[in-house]
Design a protein around this motif. Structure first.
Motif, PDB file in Angstrom:
ATOM      1  N   TYR A  17       0.847  -1.189   0.000  1.00  0.00           N
ATOM      2  CA  TYR A  17       0.000   0.000   0.000  1.00  0.00           C
ATOM      3  C   TYR A  17       0.889   1.248   0.000  1.00  0.00           C
ATOM      4  CZ  TYR A  17      -4.657   1.952   0.300  1.00  0.00           C
ATOM      5  OH  TYR A  17      -5.829   2.578   0.003  1.00  0.00           O
ATOM      6  N   TRP A  21      -0.721   5.455  -6.157  1.00  0.00           N
ATOM      7  CA  TRP A  21      -2.156   5.662  -5.967  1.00  0.00           C
ATOM      8  C   TRP A  21      -2.556   5.802  -4.508  1.00  0.00           C
ATOM      9  CZ3 TRP A  21      -2.948   1.148  -3.341  1.00  0.00           C
ATOM     10  CH2 TRP A  21      -2.055   0.111  -3.631  1.00  0.00           C
ATOM     11  N   VAL A  31      -7.682   4.120  -6.677  1.00  0.00           N
ATOM     12  CA  VAL A  31      -7.360   2.763  -7.109  1.00  0.00           C
ATOM     13  C   VAL A  31      -7.537   1.841  -5.914  1.00  0.00           C
ATOM     14  CG1 VAL A  31      -5.528   1.266  -7.983  1.00  0.00           C
ATOM     15  CG2 VAL A  31      -5.785   3.588  -8.879  1.00  0.00           C
ATOM     16  N   TYR A  32      -8.178   0.700  -6.126  1.00  0.00           N
ATOM     17  CA  TYR A  32      -8.555  -0.178  -5.020  1.00  0.00           C
ATOM     18  C   TYR A  32      -7.861  -1.534  -5.153  1.00  0.00           C
ATOM     19  CZ  TYR A  32     -11.955   3.460  -4.317  1.00  0.00           C
ATOM     20  OH  TYR A  32     -12.542   4.683  -4.098  1.00  0.00           O
ATOM     21  N   PRO A  33      -6.770  -1.740  -4.414  1.00  0.00           N
ATOM     22  CA  PRO A  33      -6.018  -2.987  -4.520  1.00  0.00           C
ATOM     23  C   PRO A  33      -6.755  -4.161  -3.879  1.00  0.00           C
ATOM     24  CG  PRO A  33      -5.159  -1.673  -2.724  1.00  0.00           C
ATOM     25  CD  PRO A  33      -6.193  -0.830  -3.405  1.00  0.00           C
ATOM     26  N   SER A  44      -2.097  -5.771  -3.132  1.00  0.00           N
ATOM     27  CA  SER A  44      -1.523  -5.886  -4.464  1.00  0.00           C
ATOM     28  C   SER A  44      -2.569  -5.501  -5.501  1.00  0.00           C
ATOM     29  CB  SER A  44      -1.039  -7.310  -4.737  1.00  0.00           C
ATOM     30  OG  SER A  44      -0.546  -7.420  -6.071  1.00  0.00           O
ATOM     31  N   LEU A  45      -2.105  -4.934  -6.601  1.00  0.00           N
ATOM     32  CA  LEU A  45      -2.988  -4.663  -7.728  1.00  0.00           C
ATOM     33  C   LEU A  45      -3.230  -5.917  -8.557  1.00  0.00           C
ATOM     34  CD1 LEU A  45      -1.679  -1.180  -8.968  1.00  0.00           C
ATOM     35  CD2 LEU A  45      -3.501  -1.686  -7.348  1.00  0.00           C
ATOM     36  N   GLU A  46      -2.560  -6.997  -8.218  1.00  0.00           N
ATOM     37  CA  GLU A  46      -2.711  -8.274  -8.925  1.00  0.00           C
ATOM     38  C   GLU A  46      -3.371  -9.286  -8.000  1.00  0.00           C
ATOM     39  OE1 GLU A  46      -1.922  -8.780 -12.017  1.00  0.00           O
ATOM     40  OE2 GLU A  46      -0.386  -7.317 -12.566  1.00  0.00           O
ATOM     41  N   ARG A  89     -11.578  -6.122  -2.379  1.00  0.00           N
ATOM     42  CA  ARG A  89     -10.995  -4.860  -2.826  1.00  0.00           C
ATOM     43  C   ARG A  89     -10.962  -3.908  -1.632  1.00  0.00           C
ATOM     44  NH1 ARG A  89      -8.631  -4.021  -7.959  1.00  0.00           N
ATOM     45  NH2 ARG A  89      -9.853  -5.058  -9.571  1.00  0.00           N
ATOM     46  N   SER A 326     -11.877  -0.953 -12.458  1.00  0.00           N
ATOM     47  CA  SER A 326     -11.299  -2.291 -12.620  1.00  0.00           C
ATOM     48  C   SER A 326     -10.705  -2.450 -14.011  1.00  0.00           C
ATOM     49  CB  SER A 326     -12.363  -3.361 -12.371  1.00  0.00           C
ATOM     50  OG  SER A 326     -12.751  -3.385 -11.018  1.00  0.00           O
ATOM     51  N   LEU A 329      -7.436  -0.341 -14.430  1.00  0.00           N
ATOM     52  CA  LEU A 329      -6.261  -0.905 -13.765  1.00  0.00           C
ATOM     53  C   LEU A 329      -5.349  -1.638 -14.733  1.00  0.00           C
ATOM     54  CD1 LEU A 329      -7.101  -2.365 -10.251  1.00  0.00           C
ATOM     55  CD2 LEU A 329      -5.456  -0.607 -10.856  1.00  0.00           C
ATOM     56  N   ARG A 333      -1.721  -0.616 -13.620  1.00  0.00           N
ATOM     57  CA  ARG A 333      -0.740  -1.526 -13.025  1.00  0.00           C
ATOM     58  C   ARG A 333       0.667  -1.270 -13.567  1.00  0.00           C
ATOM     59  NH1 ARG A 333      -4.877  -5.634 -13.372  1.00  0.00           N
ATOM     60  NH2 ARG A 333      -4.031  -6.301 -15.374  1.00  0.00           N
TER      61      ARG A 333
END
Length: 507
Positions: A17, A21, A31-33, A44-46, A89, A326, A329, A333
């Motif tokens: 975090y 973003w 942006v919501y990881p 994570s964004l993944e 998320r 979504s 992203l 990413r």
């Protein structure tokens, strides 16, 4: 921009975090990881990263049947839910203060103001300018997603104004996708050339859609591949410091969500989450109360809120965040992506206005005040000058893709084989007879563009990829012979009428 000191000074480890973003926690376009409820110190964004960590500690990776039911009924997921139980998320307009603990960020009030036009316009343009300058910072190469729509045009006008006030500070490349010769592409290039910007066009074809089916699946199967366009290709660009987007312009600047004005918004959850009858009756019934809770899972919903405020929050929290962001992203990413119109100082101005004051006219006023005479370029939606009721539309094609045609023709064999596979049918979630009838109705569609069945069927093809890529288990649902048969019959009737109507009115 403010620093992300709320994380760095918290005294807690919140791995992941700390991206570009983290500064956007109070923005609509944040942006919501992904994160694991059982291990809330890692983000994570993944989704692949979070799933891998669950596997490493022998935690189950179980398919969330309610999430699947949600995606059947809506183009996006609700609340914080993902397709994996226990993986969520980050919550909407909140910031982490310690592992598992979130703090609501303040939202501007809705009001009933009827301001002086010139005074309000000056404030709004200044807020947009400061927002953009905060995003750009010391960047040397700025990308802008540019189409023939008005949202990106406003962003282009503000960017050009900032550029003129800071000569040589940064360069700009305009990025556009779609069919060569379509309004969106032609108008975008016209704006870019007029401002002296570089222009890169990304074509879209059946192969693009084929690739996006798998890309969407690997990313968590949260959205249909129909919405990814050329975003994965743009993400591969090098030497771009950030990308600016105007995707929130309609909802903020024009007070419109998918063609519906703010004052006319209704509850976001449909009365029937399975119109085509593809879910088992027991799955649908179990999901309904959970989805009703997901709709209002945020502390930003309060009893003292007006219905208009709650409905607008629903749209921003679910539709804009869970579908639009979504998708975005896939760029974010790899390249920092910032949504204009989403800083509190910007959308707060619009929220202060009386509902009847929020509308198309503000874009006209803004563009009249910005450089480039951008109102002289027609609006891609109509092919005529913005808001003009008379005048002949240009002869450029409006459609910038043929997703429905490509899906039902070029990719039909792939999609049908996936929907009929054991990977999908063996989940014990779907109503086999309902799926059979949905496929038959889907293949009767003749429209070039996409429809709701294209949305559903293409998502199922991405779900196949998701289930093949990750070690996901699924608890079987109880069959209900009578309920499943009735759902399939009713869904088939609805699907047949839906496709016939679309074929007739879109011919």
């Amino acid at each position: 921009m403010q620093s992300n000191s709320f994380v760095e000074n918290s005294g807690h480890s919140l791995e992941g975090y700390r991206g570009w973003w983290t500064r956007l926690a109070g923005h609509l376009g944040a942006v919501y990881p992904f994160y694991d409820l059982a291990s809330p110190d890692y983000f994570s964004l993944e989704i692949a990263d979070v799933i891998a960590k669950r596997v490493s500690r022998s935690a189950p990776v179980e398919l969330d049947r309610t999430a699947v039911a949600c995606k059947v009924g809506l183009p996006y997921l609700l609340g914080n839910r993902t397709l994996v139980k226990g993986v969520e998320r980050a919550p909407w307009v909140e910031r982490p203060v310690s592992p598992g603990e979130w703090q609501l960020m303040p939202l501007p009030d809705h009001g009933s103001a009827h301001p002086d036009k010139d005074e309000f316009l000056e404030k709004f343009i200044q807020a947009l300018r400061l927002e953009l300058e905060g995003y750009v910072g010391n960047s040397r190469m700025v990308g802008i997603l540019l189409s023939g729509g008005m949202d990106s045009r406003v962003v282009a006008g503000v960017l050009r104004e900032v550029e003129l006030q800071n000569p040589g500070r940064f360069d700009v490349v305009a990025l556009s996708w779609g069919a060569v010769g379509s309004r969106d592409v032609v108008y975008a290039e016209r704006i870019a050339r007029q401002f002296g910007w570089s222009f890169e066009h990304f074509p879209i074809n059946a192969e693009t859609l084929r690739e996006n089916i798998d890309i969407a699946g690997y990313a968590g199967a949260e959205v249909s591949p129909l919405h990814l366009h050329a975003m994965p290709a743009i993400a591969k660009l090098e030497n771009i410091d950030l990308v600016l987007a105007g995707s929130y312009g309609d909802s903020v600047g024009r007070a419109e969500f998918s063609g519906v004005r703010v004052a006319n918004l209704k509850p976001i959850l449909p009365s029937n989450i399975d119109p085509f009858g593809v879910l088992r009756h027991s799955v649908k019934k179990a999901a309904e109360p959970e989805l009703a809770r997901d709709v209002r899972c945020s502390g930003h919903f309060r009893s003292e809120n007006s219905s208009l405020r709650n409905f607008e929050i629903e749209q921003e929290m679910h539709y804009m965040r869970r579908m639009l962001q979504s998708c975005m992203l896939h760029i974010g990413r790899e390249i920092p992506l910032y949504q204009m119109f989403t800083a509190p100082a910007v959308f707060g101005l619009m929220w202060q206005l009386a509902p009847e004051e929020r509308g198309d006219h503000w874009y006209q006023y803004v563009l009249e005040a910005l450089p480039g005479r951008l109102l002289d370029i027609p609006w891609a939606r109509t092919g005529t000058r913005y808001l003009e009721q008379s005048g002949e539309a240009d002869q450029l094609p409006k459609d910038y893709h043929a997703y429905g045609e490509w899906l039902r023709n070029d990719l039909q064999d792939l999609v049908v084989s996936r929907v009929n596979s054991d990977v999908i049918r063996g989940l014990g979630i779907f109503n086999d007879k309902g799926l059979d009838k949905a496929l038959r109705n889907w293949l009767k569609a003749e429209t070039k563009g996409s429809n709701s069945l294209d949305e559903l069927i293409s998502w199922l093809a991405s779900l196949y990829t998701f289930l093949e890529a990750y070690p996901v288990s699924c608890q079987l649902a109880e069959p209900n012979v009578v309920g499943d048969a009735f759902s399939a019959m009713r869904g088939s009737l609805y699907g047949n009428l839906y496709v016939r109507a679309r074929n007739f009115f879109r011919e």
